[in-house]
Design a protein around this motif. Structure first.
Motif, PDB file in Angstrom:
ATOM      1  N   TYR A 169      16.440  51.037  79.559  1.00  0.00           N
ATOM      2  CA  TYR A 169      15.438  50.004  79.153  1.00  0.00           C
ATOM      3  C   TYR A 169      14.761  49.085  80.425  1.00  0.00           C
ATOM      4  CZ  TYR A 169      17.837  50.964  74.655  1.00  0.00           C
ATOM      5  OH  TYR A 169      18.195  51.522  73.427  1.00  0.00           O
ATOM      6  N   PRO A 170      14.293  49.834  81.348  1.00  0.00           N
ATOM      7  CA  PRO A 170      13.952  48.992  82.362  1.00  0.00           C
ATOM      8  C   PRO A 170      13.123  47.709  82.359  1.00  0.00           C
ATOM      9  CG  PRO A 170      12.482  50.988  82.222  1.00  0.00           C
ATOM     10  CD  PRO A 170      13.372  51.213  81.129  1.00  0.00           C
ATOM     11  N   GLN A 171      12.310  47.594  81.105  1.00  0.00           N
ATOM     12  CA  GLN A 171      11.578  46.429  80.883  1.00  0.00           C
ATOM     13  C   GLN A 171      12.367  45.209  80.621  1.00  0.00           C
ATOM     14  OE1 GLN A 171      12.128  48.882  78.679  1.00  0.00           O
ATOM     15  NE2 GLN A 171      11.824  48.491  76.610  1.00  0.00           N
ATOM     16  N   TYR A 172      13.685  45.310  80.457  1.00  0.00           N
ATOM     17  CA  TYR A 172      14.594  44.238  80.318  1.00  0.00           C
ATOM     18  C   TYR A 172      15.329  43.691  81.675  1.00  0.00           C
ATOM     19  CZ  TYR A 172      13.710  44.593  75.221  1.00  0.00           C
ATOM     20  OH  TYR A 172      13.239  44.622  74.090  1.00  0.00           O
ATOM     21  N   GLU A 173      14.984  44.588  82.765  1.00  0.00           N
ATOM     22  CA  GLU A 173      15.670  44.320  83.802  1.00  0.00           C
ATOM     23  C   GLU A 173      17.159  43.944  83.870  1.00  0.00           C
ATOM     24  OE1 GLU A 173      13.237  41.190  85.625  1.00  0.00           O
ATOM     25  OE2 GLU A 173      11.366  42.510  85.471  1.00  0.00           O
ATOM     26  N   LEU A 174      17.868  44.489  83.234  1.00  0.00           N
ATOM     27  CA  LEU A 174      19.546  44.240  82.870  1.00  0.00           C
ATOM     28  C   LEU A 174      20.208  44.343  84.220  1.00  0.00           C
ATOM     29  CD1 LEU A 174      20.248  46.294  79.818  1.00  0.00           C
ATOM     30  CD2 LEU A 174      19.826  43.814  80.237  1.00  0.00           C
ATOM     31  N   ASP A 175      19.639  45.283  85.275  1.00  0.00           N
ATOM     32  CA  ASP A 175      20.552  45.344  86.504  1.00  0.00           C
ATOM     33  C   ASP A 175      20.253  44.036  87.395  1.00  0.00           C
ATOM     34  OD1 ASP A 175      17.766  46.199  86.659  1.00  0.00           O
ATOM     35  OD2 ASP A 175      18.009  47.298  88.512  1.00  0.00           O
ATOM     36  N   ILE A 176      19.152  43.208  86.937  1.00  0.00           N
ATOM     37  CA  ILE A 176      18.977  41.916  87.770  1.00  0.00           C
ATOM     38  C   ILE A 176      19.959  40.935  87.430  1.00  0.00           C
ATOM     39  CG2 ILE A 176      17.370  40.438  88.763  1.00  0.00           C
ATOM     40  CD1 ILE A 176      15.258  42.737  88.382  1.00  0.00           C
ATOM     41  N   HIS A 177      19.597  40.549  85.949  1.00  0.00           N
ATOM     42  CA  HIS A 177      20.261  39.563  85.360  1.00  0.00           C
ATOM     43  C   HIS A 177      21.606  39.758  84.688  1.00  0.00           C
ATOM     44  CE1 HIS A 177      18.726  40.778  81.629  1.00  0.00           C
ATOM     45  NE2 HIS A 177      17.621  40.801  81.903  1.00  0.00           N
ATOM     46  N   MET A 178      21.887  40.993  84.653  1.00  0.00           N
ATOM     47  CA  MET A 178      23.401  41.653  84.093  1.00  0.00           C
ATOM     48  C   MET A 178      23.601  41.025  82.601  1.00  0.00           C
ATOM     49  SD  MET A 178      24.317  43.492  86.304  1.00  0.00           S
ATOM     50  CE  MET A 178      24.133  43.887  88.207  1.00  0.00           C
ATOM     51  N   GLY A 179      22.578  40.918  81.866  1.00  0.00           N
ATOM     52  CA  GLY A 179      22.462  40.405  80.517  1.00  0.00           C
ATOM     53  C   GLY A 179      22.677  39.139  80.176  1.00  0.00           C
ATOM     54  N   ARG A 184      14.453  34.673  82.934  1.00  0.00           N
ATOM     55  CA  ARG A 184      13.853  35.804  83.063  1.00  0.00           C
ATOM     56  C   ARG A 184      14.184  36.701  81.736  1.00  0.00           C
ATOM     57  NH1 ARG A 184       9.328  38.212  83.631  1.00  0.00           N
ATOM     58  NH2 ARG A 184       9.424  40.366  84.561  1.00  0.00           N
ATOM     59  N   HIS A 185      15.431  36.687  81.431  1.00  0.00           N
ATOM     60  CA  HIS A 185      16.064  37.438  80.281  1.00  0.00           C
ATOM     61  C   HIS A 185      15.312  37.095  78.976  1.00  0.00           C
ATOM     62  CE1 HIS A 185      19.531  39.621  78.066  1.00  0.00           C
ATOM     63  NE2 HIS A 185      18.367  40.035  77.900  1.00  0.00           N
ATOM     64  N   MET A 186      15.343  35.369  78.893  1.00  0.00           N
ATOM     65  CA  MET A 186      14.897  35.022  77.897  1.00  0.00           C
ATOM     66  C   MET A 186      13.454  35.145  77.561  1.00  0.00           C
ATOM     67  SD  MET A 186      17.291  33.492  76.293  1.00  0.00           S
ATOM     68  CE  MET A 186      16.945  32.079  75.550  1.00  0.00           C
ATOM     69  N   ALA A 187      12.712  35.347  78.675  1.00  0.00           N
ATOM     70  CA  ALA A 187      11.050  35.433  78.716  1.00  0.00           C
ATOM     71  C   ALA A 187      10.888  37.053  78.057  1.00  0.00           C
ATOM     72  CB  ALA A 187      10.362  35.339  79.964  1.00  0.00           C
ATOM     73  N   LEU A 188      11.656  38.129  78.630  1.00  0.00           N
ATOM     74  CA  LEU A 188      11.611  39.277  78.533  1.00  0.00           C
ATOM     75  C   LEU A 188      12.124  39.846  77.131  1.00  0.00           C
ATOM     76  CD1 LEU A 188      12.880  40.788  81.667  1.00  0.00           C
ATOM     77  CD2 LEU A 188      10.638  40.872  80.902  1.00  0.00           C
TER      78      LEU A 188
END
Length: 218
Positions: A169-179, A184-188
């Protein structure tokens, strides 16, 4: 026993009664997605793993190094989890305690120890309703080496889960904000909607799902 909060007194209490101290901690209570992960560690005495500390105070590289050392040098250690489905069914606190229970059970299976031979030191102020003699230690991950080790194991395992899922799921950038519920996560989440990885019982996810449903109805 409930008043025991410092390592020297906990160590003395366990030594007098012939108990093995197993440290327990969790990672991933706050994120909007993925499992909550618990670590458990039974260290040698004296402890031979240097540099143990609260996982939050360590760099990712240092955590990885220490996790490898813990796995190599601890008497026993384990990582366990409670799934997204269990989190949504039970609530995050009870799911965290369930993951802790599973991690402790795994350590006992590895060592052959019986519950009455152990003292479980849990980070925080809550204990599972389990058959173990246990103490909750506030900020235990900064004071009790075995809890520090458990916190590192849990954090490394949880971060690895995020990195793996980020490939799918690259569009959620989980490796950056770790969930975690970063801006950013809220925006995605608002842009792409929730996945099966997201915790539906958490308000931001529930609201995202409600928005999706409303859009489908138009």
């Amino acid at each position: 026993m409930a008043k025991l909060q410092e390592w020297p007194e906990i160590q003395a209490y366990a030594l007098e009664r012939g108990l093995q101290v197993i440290g327990v901690d969790e990672a991933g209570r706050g994120p909007l997605c993925g499992p909550v992960v618990a670590g458990a560690a039974l260290l040698n005495q004296p402890n031979t793993v240097e540099g143990l500390a609260c996982s939050k105070t360590l760099t990712a590289k240092k955590r990885d190094t220490l996790a490898a050392e813990i796995q190599q040098h601890a008497k026993a250690c384990a990582v366990a989890q409670a799934t997204v489905e269990e989190i949504d069914q039970l609530n995050i606190l009870q799911a965290s305690l369930l993951a802790m229970w599973r991690a402790v059970d795994s350590v006992l299976e590895q060592t052959g120890l019986k519950p009455e031979e152990c003292l479980i030191a849990v980070d925080g102020n809550k204990l599972p309703k389990w058959p173990y003699r246990a103490i909750a230690v506030v900020k235990g991950d900064t004071k009790i080496p075995a809890i520090s080790a458990a916190s590192i194991l849990a954090k490394v395992a949880r971060d690895e889960w995020c990195k793996t899922q980020a490939l799918q799921y690259p569009q959620y950038e989980l490796d950056i904000h770790m969930g975690y519920p970063t801006a950013r996560h809220m925006a995605l989440l608002a842009e792409h909607g929730a996945t099966q990885l997201h915790r539906k019982s958490f308000r931001p996810v529930r609201e995202a799902l409600e928005r999706e449903q409303q859009n489908l109805s138009f």
